[in-house]
Design a protein around this motif. Structure first.
Motif, PDB file in Angstrom:
ATOM      1  N   PRO A 178      51.072  49.464  30.038  1.00 13.06           N
ATOM      2  CA  PRO A 178      51.434  48.761  31.272  1.00 13.06           C
ATOM      3  C   PRO A 178      51.309  49.638  32.518  1.00 13.06           C
TER       4      PRO A 178
ATOM      5  N   GLN B 198      45.444  36.552  29.031  1.00 12.80           N
ATOM      6  CA  GLN B 198      45.470  35.932  30.362  1.00 12.80           C
ATOM      7  C   GLN B 198      45.218  37.008  31.407  1.00 12.80           C
ATOM      8  N   GLN B 199      44.778  36.564  32.585  1.00 11.72           N
ATOM      9  CA  GLN B 199      44.603  37.535  33.660  1.00 11.72           C
ATOM     10  C   GLN B 199      45.958  37.748  34.320  1.00 11.72           C
ATOM     11  N   HIS B 200      46.457  38.978  34.293  1.00 12.73           N
ATOM     12  CA  HIS B 200      47.751  39.267  34.919  1.00 12.73           C
ATOM     13  C   HIS B 200      47.545  39.554  36.402  1.00 12.73           C
ATOM     14  N   HIS B 201      48.658  39.419  37.159  1.00 14.61           N
ATOM     15  CA  HIS B 201      48.549  39.533  38.613  1.00 14.61           C
ATOM     16  C   HIS B 201      48.023  40.900  39.061  1.00 14.61           C
ATOM     17  N   ASP B 202      48.250  41.945  38.227  1.00 13.59           N
ATOM     18  CA  ASP B 202      47.820  43.271  38.652  1.00 13.59           C
ATOM     19  C   ASP B 202      46.447  43.669  38.098  1.00 13.59           C
TER      20      ASP B 202
ATOM     21  N   ASP C 283      40.752  44.078  29.645  1.00 21.24           N
ATOM     22  CA  ASP C 283      41.082  42.955  28.771  1.00 21.24           C
ATOM     23  C   ASP C 283      40.156  41.777  29.068  1.00 21.24           C
TER      24      ASP C 283
ATOM     25  N   SER D   5      48.741  44.660  29.788  1.00 21.49           N
ATOM     26  CA  SER D   5      50.036  43.974  29.867  1.00 21.49           C
ATOM     27  C   SER D   5      51.084  44.564  28.926  1.00 21.49           C
TER      28      SER D   5
ATOM     29  N   ASP E  27      45.571  42.781  25.410  1.00 19.54           N
ATOM     30  CA  ASP E  27      46.882  43.104  25.991  1.00 19.54           C
ATOM     31  C   ASP E  27      46.982  44.573  26.366  1.00 19.54           C
TER      32      ASP E  27
ATOM     33  N   ARG F 209      44.608  32.494  23.827  1.00 12.69           N
ATOM     34  CA  ARG F 209      45.308  32.186  25.081  1.00 12.69           C
ATOM     35  C   ARG F 209      46.647  31.516  24.850  1.00 12.69           C
TER      36      ARG F 209
ATOM     37  N   PHE G  22      40.359  42.344  34.187  1.00 10.42           N
ATOM     38  CA  PHE G  22      40.193  41.176  33.319  1.00 10.42           C
ATOM     39  C   PHE G  22      38.711  40.835  33.382  1.00 10.42           C
TER      40      PHE G  22
ATOM     41  N   LYS H 135      43.499  48.120  35.868  1.00 16.60           N
ATOM     42  CA  LYS H 135      43.513  47.018  34.899  1.00 16.60           C
ATOM     43  C   LYS H 135      42.452  46.008  35.308  1.00 16.60           C
TER      44      LYS H 135
END
Ligand code: DC
Length: 227
Positions: free
Chosen positions: A137, A192-196, A13, A133, A130, A184, A144, A142
């Motif tokens: 999922p 957005q950049q997700h934590h994973d 993403d 995310s 996405d 955004r 970014f 994943k």
């Protein structure tokens, strides 16, 4: 891998013109995986809406158009209702409208199953906003993938020039910033950049370096999980 395990997915993403499409295609090719350019689906909806002259405020009609899109992806060619639209969907006009339409929950929902259907053996590399995310999922990896807005504007400018399409770099930079803002700040599936997700900033990387970074992360995961 047993037959019940779903095929692995690499989700890439990132913002517009970050080069994620090129990197994703090269990674897919290197691994012999399928490739999903999810942005192309939003662009196809935009093209259909432009051609049919639909009312941009009628979300039900727009979602129906997205659900019933008659599209064929073959190698790198894309056709809509039997007509080759590979280049038509790449215009700035289509990109801007795609980003506006992508904020409608009904349109996103209408495209979900179509995107998931790309998950076939031996695996899939999917790029978009996405993928990690919302759509996949459980992706094995994943990422970014991003670059500064200025670098992205330069890359887009070069791409357009190579295709013989006239462009102005200041306008492209403004369009990229506007698109980033819209992607955004929308309430559903915002960019957005997700934590994973692993961050891959390609501002000072070549395409091959970015490709190799993804492949080596995937190798590590494969070694650890025996994917
Ligand atoms: O990746 P792209 O620039 O071709 O995508 C066009 C637009 O589609 C982008 O501005 C936002 C939208 N999009 C999205 O909302 N979700 C995706 N997975 C892919 C694209």
């Amino acid at each position: 891998m047993d037959k019940l395990t779903p095929p692995p997915v690499i989700a890439i993403d990132g913002p517009s013109a970050s080069g994620k499409g090129t990197v994703a295609q090269r990674v897919a090719h290197a691994l012999g995986f399928h490739y999903l350019d999810s942005g192309a689906l939003y662009r196809l909806v935009a093209l259909k809406v432009l051609q049919a002259g639909y009312n941009l405020h009628d979300e039900t009609q727009l979602a129906d158009a997205a659900r019933n899109l008659n599209v064929v992806f073959q190698d790198s060619a894309i056709s809509l209702e039997g007509r080759d639209v590979t280049d038509d969907i790449r215009t700035e006009q289509c990109g801007i409208l795609a980003s506006q339409l992508a904020a409608y929950p009904g349109i996103r929902a209408a495209l979900t199953d179509r995107q998931r259907a790309f998950r076939q053996r031996p695996g899939l590399v999917a790029d978009g906003r996405d993928m990690g995310s919302v759509i996949f999922p459980d992706a094995a990896l994943k990422i970014f993938l991003t670059a500064s807005a200025e670098i992205r504007a330069q890359r887009r400018y070069k791409q357009l020039m190579e295709k013989g399409i006239n462009a102005n770099i200041a306008d492209l930079l403004q369009d990229i910033k506007n698109r980033d803002d819209r992607d955004r700040n929308r309430s559903i599936a915002p960019l957005q950049q997700h934590h994973d997700a692993q961050l891959l900033d390609t501002s000072s990387l070549t395409i091959s370096q970015a490709e190799n970074a993804v492949l080596s992360w995937y190798d590590e995961i494969r070694a650890k999980n025996r994917v």
